[in-house]
Design a protein around this motif. Structure first.
Motif, PDB file in Angstrom:
ATOM      1  N   LEU A 112      32.757  -1.577  39.290  1.00  0.00           N
ATOM      2  CA  LEU A 112      31.446  -1.159  39.802  1.00  0.00           C
ATOM      3  C   LEU A 112      31.121   0.229  39.271  1.00  0.00           C
ATOM      4  O   LEU A 112      31.971   1.122  39.264  1.00  0.00           O
ATOM      5  CB  LEU A 112      31.475  -1.145  41.330  1.00  0.00           C
ATOM      6  CG  LEU A 112      30.140  -0.980  42.060  1.00  0.00           C
ATOM      7  CD1 LEU A 112      29.225  -2.165  41.771  1.00  0.00           C
ATOM      8  CD2 LEU A 112      30.371  -0.863  43.558  1.00  0.00           C
ATOM      9  N   SER A 113      29.885   0.428  38.807  1.00  0.00           N
ATOM     10  CA  SER A 113      29.497   1.731  38.274  1.00  0.00           C
ATOM     11  C   SER A 113      27.985   1.893  38.335  1.00  0.00           C
ATOM     12  O   SER A 113      27.249   0.942  38.595  1.00  0.00           O
ATOM     13  CB  SER A 113      29.973   1.895  36.825  1.00  0.00           C
ATOM     14  OG  SER A 113      29.368   0.919  35.997  1.00  0.00           O
ATOM     15  N   ALA A 173      19.933   5.059  40.837  1.00  0.00           N
ATOM     16  CA  ALA A 173      20.368   3.944  39.995  1.00  0.00           C
ATOM     17  C   ALA A 173      21.153   2.952  40.837  1.00  0.00           C
ATOM     18  O   ALA A 173      21.901   3.339  41.738  1.00  0.00           O
ATOM     19  CB  ALA A 173      21.230   4.452  38.842  1.00  0.00           C
ATOM     20  N   GLU A 174      20.972   1.688  40.527  1.00  0.00           N
ATOM     21  CA  GLU A 174      21.699   0.638  41.237  1.00  0.00           C
ATOM     22  C   GLU A 174      23.137   0.558  40.736  1.00  0.00           C
ATOM     23  O   GLU A 174      23.393   0.666  39.537  1.00  0.00           O
ATOM     24  CB  GLU A 174      21.005  -0.701  41.022  1.00  0.00           C
ATOM     25  CG  GLU A 174      21.620  -1.832  41.825  1.00  0.00           C
ATOM     26  CD  GLU A 174      20.876  -3.144  41.654  1.00  0.00           C
ATOM     27  OE1 GLU A 174      21.290  -4.124  42.290  1.00  0.00           O
ATOM     28  OE2 GLU A 174      19.899  -3.182  40.879  1.00  0.00           O
ATOM     29  N   LYS A 175      24.056   0.376  41.643  1.00  0.00           N
ATOM     30  CA  LYS A 175      25.452   0.159  41.268  1.00  0.00           C
ATOM     31  C   LYS A 175      25.588  -1.276  40.765  1.00  0.00           C
ATOM     32  O   LYS A 175      25.105  -2.211  41.403  1.00  0.00           O
ATOM     33  CB  LYS A 175      26.377   0.399  42.458  1.00  0.00           C
ATOM     34  CG  LYS A 175      26.365   1.836  42.945  1.00  0.00           C
ATOM     35  CD  LYS A 175      27.206   2.008  44.198  1.00  0.00           C
ATOM     36  CE  LYS A 175      27.129   3.426  44.723  1.00  0.00           C
ATOM     37  NZ  LYS A 175      27.815   3.598  46.015  1.00  0.00           N
ATOM     38  N   PHE A 182      33.568  -9.875  39.390  1.00  0.00           N
ATOM     39  CA  PHE A 182      33.964  -9.042  40.515  1.00  0.00           C
ATOM     40  C   PHE A 182      32.918  -9.034  41.634  1.00  0.00           C
ATOM     41  O   PHE A 182      33.176  -8.511  42.704  1.00  0.00           O
ATOM     42  CB  PHE A 182      34.227  -7.606  40.047  1.00  0.00           C
ATOM     43  CG  PHE A 182      35.542  -7.465  39.329  1.00  0.00           C
ATOM     44  CD1 PHE A 182      36.726  -7.345  40.025  1.00  0.00           C
ATOM     45  CD2 PHE A 182      35.580  -7.455  37.949  1.00  0.00           C
ATOM     46  CE1 PHE A 182      37.934  -7.211  39.374  1.00  0.00           C
ATOM     47  CE2 PHE A 182      36.775  -7.316  37.280  1.00  0.00           C
ATOM     48  CZ  PHE A 182      37.957  -7.202  37.983  1.00  0.00           C
ATOM     49  N   GLU A 183      31.734  -9.583  41.371  1.00  0.00           N
ATOM     50  CA  GLU A 183      30.735  -9.684  42.438  1.00  0.00           C
ATOM     51  C   GLU A 183      31.228 -10.576  43.574  1.00  0.00           C
ATOM     52  O   GLU A 183      30.806 -10.422  44.714  1.00  0.00           O
ATOM     53  CB  GLU A 183      29.423 -10.214  41.866  1.00  0.00           C
ATOM     54  CG  GLU A 183      28.758  -9.240  40.914  1.00  0.00           C
ATOM     55  CD  GLU A 183      27.498  -9.816  40.297  1.00  0.00           C
ATOM     56  OE1 GLU A 183      26.958 -10.808  40.838  1.00  0.00           O
ATOM     57  OE2 GLU A 183      27.051  -9.276  39.285  1.00  0.00           O
ATOM     58  N   HIS A 188      40.294 -12.361  42.470  1.00  0.00           N
ATOM     59  CA  HIS A 188      41.468 -11.505  42.317  1.00  0.00           C
ATOM     60  C   HIS A 188      41.993 -11.673  40.898  1.00  0.00           C
ATOM     61  O   HIS A 188      42.644 -12.675  40.590  1.00  0.00           O
ATOM     62  CB  HIS A 188      42.547 -11.867  43.340  1.00  0.00           C
ATOM     63  CG  HIS A 188      42.070 -11.705  44.754  1.00  0.00           C
ATOM     64  ND1 HIS A 188      41.861 -10.472  45.329  1.00  0.00           N
ATOM     65  CD2 HIS A 188      41.725 -12.619  45.697  1.00  0.00           C
ATOM     66  CE1 HIS A 188      41.419 -10.620  46.560  1.00  0.00           C
ATOM     67  NE2 HIS A 188      41.324 -11.921  46.814  1.00  0.00           N
ATOM     68  N   PRO A 189      41.714 -10.707  40.026  1.00  0.00           N
ATOM     69  CA  PRO A 189      42.101 -10.851  38.617  1.00  0.00           C
ATOM     70  C   PRO A 189      43.589 -10.618  38.404  1.00  0.00           C
ATOM     71  O   PRO A 189      44.296 -10.123  39.285  1.00  0.00           O
ATOM     72  CB  PRO A 189      41.286  -9.748  37.947  1.00  0.00           C
ATOM     73  CG  PRO A 189      41.200  -8.696  38.996  1.00  0.00           C
ATOM     74  CD  PRO A 189      41.061  -9.439  40.296  1.00  0.00           C
TER      75      PRO A 189
END
Length: 199
Positions: A112-113, A173-175, A182-183, A188-189
């Motif tokens: 997330l960024s 700005a939207e994250k 990952f949404e 679980h990677p």
């Protein structure tokens, strides 16, 4: 065949591959600028950058000092304007009267960024501050300020800088997830592929 030619042959593909490695440009402050403008970036300095465009030539880059994204606190003696700044801020000289871009990024868990990019034209002898806040919800925010002295010349304070523009949606700005999988909070990677994301 001796060991030296063998080592050279083994090293050749490695050296040839260097051209395909990621290249990072770094911001270098002007050294001989007689009357610079001053910029402070507060928070998340490991991902911030300063770029200047003059006569079609773009210079600058990230403000960290090496390829690893470590926080790069640098105090150049700019007025603190009543702020308790002790960590994660970067102060530098910039060339005045040149279009300047300050790029800031917050990076959170699970890819997330958010990004905010601000452009302005600094004036010689003036002080500018840019702060990125991660926010508490789905958005991060930024503040673009002038650092100004009061009429008595004794106290410094921050005032909003009206002479900035934003590359995208303004100061908010939207994250977003850089990896859409990952949404799903149940995704679980493989921890070998995404270390530190098994949250």
């Amino acid at each position: 065949m001796s060991s030296r030619p063998s080592l050279c042959l083994l090293a050749l593909p490695l050296l040839a591959g260097c051209q395909f490695l990621p290249h990072t440009n770094y911001f270098i402050a002007p050294v001989n600028e007689p009357n610079p403008a001053w910029v402070r970036i507060v928070n998340y300095t490991q991902h911030a950058g300063i770029y200047q465009d003059e006569k079609g030539v773009r210079t600058g880059g990230v403000i960290r000092s090496g390829p690893l994204p470590f926080i790069n606190t640098q105090d150049m003696g700019m007025p603190k304007a009543g702020q308790d700044l002790t960590f994660d801020y970067y102060e530098t000289r910039v060339r005045p009267d040149v279009e300047t871009e300050v790029s800031m990024m917050w990076e959170g868990p699970r890819t997330l960024s958010c990004f905010i990019t601000i452009t302005f034209t600094p004036k010689a002898g003036r002080y500018y501050q840019f702060m990125l806040n991660k926010g508490s919800g789905d958005f991060c925010t930024s503040d673009a300020s002038l650092i100004e002295c009061d009429k008595n010349g004794t106290t410094w304070h921050l005032t909003p800088n009206p002479e900035v523009t934003y590359k995208s949606n303004g100061s908010t700005a939207e994250k977003r997830f850089s990896n859409a999988r990952f949404e799903d909070p149940d995704y679980h990677p493989d921890p070998n592929l995404y270390p530190g994301t098994a949250l």
